[in-house]
Design an enzyme around this catalytic site. Structure first.
Site, short mmCIF file in Angstrom:
data_model
loop_
_atom_site.label_atom_id
_atom_site.label_comp_id
_atom_site.label_asym_id
_atom_site.label_seq_id
_atom_site.Cartn_x
_atom_site.Cartn_y
_atom_site.Cartn_z
N LYS A 45 -2.29 6.25 -1.30
CA LYS A 45 -1.97 5.05 -0.61
C LYS A 45 -0.49 4.92 -1.11
O LYS A 45 0.40 4.52 -0.27
CB LYS A 45 -2.92 3.89 -0.91
CG LYS A 45 -2.72 3.17 -2.07
CD LYS A 45 -3.43 2.07 -2.46
CE LYS A 45 -3.45 1.34 -3.87
NZ LYS A 45 -2.28 0.94 -4.24
N THR A 46 -0.09 5.00 -2.33
CA THR A 46 1.28 4.81 -2.94
C THR A 46 2.15 5.63 -2.23
O THR A 46 3.29 5.21 -1.79
CB THR A 46 1.36 4.88 -4.09
OG1 THR A 46 0.34 4.27 -4.80
CG2 THR A 46 2.63 4.48 -4.87
N ASP A 104 0.79 -4.21 -0.82
CA ASP A 104 -0.23 -3.33 -1.27
C ASP A 104 -1.36 -4.29 -1.87
O ASP A 104 -1.25 -5.37 -2.12
CB ASP A 104 0.60 -2.60 -2.56
CG ASP A 104 -0.20 -1.54 -2.96
OD1 ASP A 104 -1.04 -1.05 -2.37
OD2 ASP A 104 0.22 -0.87 -3.98
N GLU A 105 -2.33 -3.28 -2.39
CA GLU A 105 -3.82 -3.86 -2.78
C GLU A 105 -4.04 -5.27 -1.91
O GLU A 105 -4.32 -6.36 -2.54
CB GLU A 105 -3.57 -4.34 -3.99
CG GLU A 105 -3.12 -3.10 -5.01
CD GLU A 105 -3.97 -2.13 -5.49
OE1 GLU A 105 -5.12 -2.15 -4.71
OE2 GLU A 105 -3.91 -0.96 -5.80
N GLN A 134 -12.72 -1.92 -3.23
CA GLN A 134 -12.33 -2.06 -4.63
C GLN A 134 -11.86 -3.60 -4.68
O GLN A 134 -11.02 -3.61 -5.75
CB GLN A 134 -11.02 -0.97 -4.72
CG GLN A 134 -11.57 0.34 -4.58
CD GLN A 134 -10.55 1.27 -5.13
OE1 GLN A 134 -9.80 1.46 -6.40
NE2 GLN A 134 -9.85 2.16 -4.23
N ARG A 179 -13.01 6.77 -10.73
CA ARG A 179 -12.04 6.92 -11.64
C ARG A 179 -12.17 8.41 -12.19
O ARG A 179 -11.04 8.65 -13.02
CB ARG A 179 -12.17 6.07 -13.06
CG ARG A 179 -11.95 4.58 -12.76
CD ARG A 179 -11.06 4.10 -11.87
NE ARG A 179 -11.30 3.98 -10.54
CZ ARG A 179 -10.41 3.95 -9.52
NH1 ARG A 179 -9.14 4.09 -9.69
NH2 ARG A 179 -10.83 3.66 -8.36
#
Length: 677
Positions: free
Chosen positions: A33-34, A219-220, A250, A606
């Site tokens: 995504k970044t 973002d987020e 998330q 993770r």
């Protein structure tokens, strides 16, 4: 730009090139995504959008800095500098500073950090004569923050029906707002709330910002709260070029105000929105992703998506069962030591993830016993050190003489003979008159039976601080702070507090770090100054700096699942998977199982190559050993149902006598239904 776009997968490219109108990018864990956000910004610039028209917001200073750096690599430093990239809080502070006279802060804005807010809550409870046994300052602080994150005012909350605790919160919230107003300070939540108010009430400012920021990226997005949502909604009303990137799977921060309904209902608020799902995971193996998919699909309220591994298949997910937490810790440390000793891994490849703050104790004990270096993320922040708070308190009072929390901190630092009785009488006078404590010291001649010598000592301190406040250090910030340290002999105070020479040097080095931060601030800012420096430090202190250590040193990382979000490790041990721990008993009682399941999902995703999940059969609780049951999420991970006798968190186990009666009844029913009877 074409060669950069060609490296994206089809979904990523669609997200980058869909630049007109609202866009929801559902970015699964590890889906790049970044990269999508930064390439999208570069693409906007490439098609002729001016940098000044782009606003990109995220949640941490580190994420914002990384975003800006990666855009600079694509488009060059000059164009990247003209973008507005930052956290919600830093953007709102910028808007408020530029328009401070419109919100009643003509002298500028001072920010109360978390410790200042806690001190304010203590003062409020003292003013209201409410004992801390009735409500702790930290509880009041948390409730106030949550209410502000829902845009609920003290008046609105006071009108709601509630219990005795709610009534205490209502009184505390109203007095807290008065306290902050007297001190001419805003807390972190006020930065958001006051920006919303400014945008709604001032058509001229609202219109100017809407015309400037024609392309907005968030973002987020799953972590946004009500005021953050309102800021982006209002700014995008005219052009509707709003791109939000996030993953509802998330969303794990509801306890601090995050509202998952914002991402779940984005298409309702923006019916014409394009929705892009990023489901190719570039982090984990398919076995790990299969486990994550099986768990999260049990949440009924979510955007449908399923992660698939770009890396293909790998090791099976391992399940380990232990007698107790000591055996669990011994197993984990033995396993990671074995892999390090035979050269398969470095210590920094490993993370031990847990749900509660008490769990790492057994692992720390075992790691120390075996001489294994480790980093426990979430320890004391640099900004929580006594000497850092002391020096910043001096600087805060110089900048804002009405800052009573900071003045009270330095009144006896170094000692000035100001006793508790003197402080109590000054505080009582300030409360009765509705003025700040600094003002009360200036009017101390009106206070009966106050210690004149002590008061004069504080007044001399105020005079020296006021004299320093007349200076405008700007790019002389470092020598100015050195002057403050010398004026109040703070090196002597460090030596007084820490008799050990090694401790003295260590603490003084921390003070010197403030000078380094000031030097960097002057180098980066076009218009540096004491106010901008203090605001920057306060916003930075809201980030968890210890998180940056994860994986950098050759040491095992221990961290909570909440802290692990956004990170990745080659090998992960997800421990303590038991009912009452994950899902947590409190969350079960509050019917927050879905968020607990998202925490499990975050923990699983993770891991890059190896994942071990573990639970115990018994655990120490309140000084005794108690039987525990495996987490329901373990059965979901395996695709099976819990066995007979399994007890969910929040349910009392059935007594043996009742179990026997239940079995007899069930047996009779089966006999009655059997064919031929």
């Amino acid at each position: 730009m074409r060669h950069i776009l060609d490296k994206l997968n089809p979904e990523q490219r669609l997200a980058v090139e869909s630049i007109e109108g609202p866009l929801l990018v559902l970015a699964g864990a590890g889906s790049g995504k970044t990269r999508v956000i930064t390439v999208r910004i570069a693409h906007l610039l490439d098609v002729g959008v001016p940098p000044e028209a782009i606003l990109a917001m995220t949640f941490t200073n580190k994420a914002a800095a990384e975003m800006r750096e990666r855009v600079a690599e694509l488009v060059g430093e000059q164009r990247a500098e003209r973008l507005t990239v930052g956290t919600f809080h830093s953007f709102c502070l910028r808007v408020l500073r530029q328009n401070s006279e419109h919100i009643g802060y003509p002298g500028g804005i001072s920010i109360a950090d978390a410790a200042d807010q806690l001190a304010a809550c203590k003062s409020v409870l003292r003013e209201l004569h409410i004992a801390e046994a009735s409500i702790k300052p930290g509880t009041l602080q948390g409730r106030i923050s949550l209410l502000k994150n829902q845009l609920v005012t003290p008046e609105q909350f006071a009108e709601r029906p509630g219990d005795d605790l709610d009534r205490l919160v209502a009184r505390g919230y109203a007095r807290y707002e008065e306290f902050m107003g007297r001190s001419r300070k805003m807390d972190f939540d006020d930065l958001l709330v006051n920006t919303v108010r400014l945008l709604k009430e001032n058509e001229y400012i609202r219109g100017g910002l809407q015309r400037q920021y024609r392309y907005i990226l968030v973002d987020e997005y799953q972590d946004t709260n009500e005021p953050q949502y309102e800021v982006v909604r209002i700014l995008s009303l005219e052009h509707r070029n709003l791109c939000v990137v996030g993953d509802d799977d998330q969303s794990i921060y509801s306890w601090r105000g995050a509202d998952i309904t914002k991402i779940l209902s984005f298409e309702k608020h923006f019916p014409e929105a394009v929705v892009v799902r990023l489901e190719t995971n570039y982090r984990s193996t398919q076995e790990i992703l299969d486990a994550a998919n099986r768990v999260i699909q049990n949440n009924p309220t979510r955007h449908e998506k399923s992660l698939r591994a770009h890396a293909g298949t790998g090791e099976l997910v391992q399940l380990a069962i232990h007698q107790d937490e000591t055996a669990e810790a011994e197993y984990v440390v033995r396993e990671l030591r074995m892999r390090v000793d035979d050269g398969r891994n470095r210590l920094s490849d490993f993370a031990i993830l847990f749900r509660t703050a008490i769990q790492p104790r057994a692992f720390e004990t075992e790691l120390r016993a075996r001489g294994v270096p480790y980093v426990l993320v979430g320890g004391m922040s640099f900004f929580d050190r006594k000497e850092i708070r002391d020096v910043l308190a001096y600087l805060k009072v110089i900048h804002n003489p009405k800052d009573e929390v900071s003045l009270l901190r330095i009144v006896n630092c170094p000692p000035r003979g100001v006793g508790k009785t003197t402080l109590d009488r000054v505080l009582q006078f300030a409360t009765e008159k509705g003025i700040t404590v600094p003002e009360a010291f200036q009017r101390a001649n009106e206070i009966e039976k106050v210690n004149r010598t002590a008061v004069e000592s504080v007044q001399r301190l105020q005079e020296r601080l006021a004299l320093l406040g007349k200076e405008k250090p700007k790019d002389r910030l470092v020598p100015f702070i050195e002057e403050v340290l010398d004026t109040f002999a703070y090196r002597d105070e460090v030596n007084r507090c820490y008799p050990n020479p090694q401790d003295q040097e260590k603490r003084w080095q921390a003070v010197q770090e403030i000078l380094t931060l000031a030097e960097r601030h002057v180098a980066r800012r076009k218009k540096p100054g004491l106010a901008t420096f203090l605001n920057e430090l306060t916003l930075t202190s809201n980030d968890d700096r210890s998180k940056d250590e994860a994986g950098k040193r050759n040491a095992v990382t221990l961290m909570t699942l909440h802290a692990a979000k956004g990170l990745e490790f080659p090998r992960v041990f997800l421990v303590g998977l038991e009912e009452g721990i994950l899902p947590h008993a409190k969350s079960v009682a509050q019917d927050s199982i879905e968020e607990e399941r998202r925490l499990m999902y975050v923990g699983i995703t993770r891991a890059r190559q190896g994942l071990t999940v573990s639970h115990t059969l018994e655990r120490q609780k309140y000084g005794t050993r108690v039987k525990v049951h495996p987490s329901r999420f373990l059965y979901e991970l395996k695709g099976s149902t819990p066995p007979e006798g399994w007890v969910a968190a929040g349910q009392e186990p059935e007594p043996e006598s009742q179990k026997k009666r239940s079995k007899r009844k069930a047996s009779k029913k089966r006999r009655k239904k059997a064919p031929g009877r």
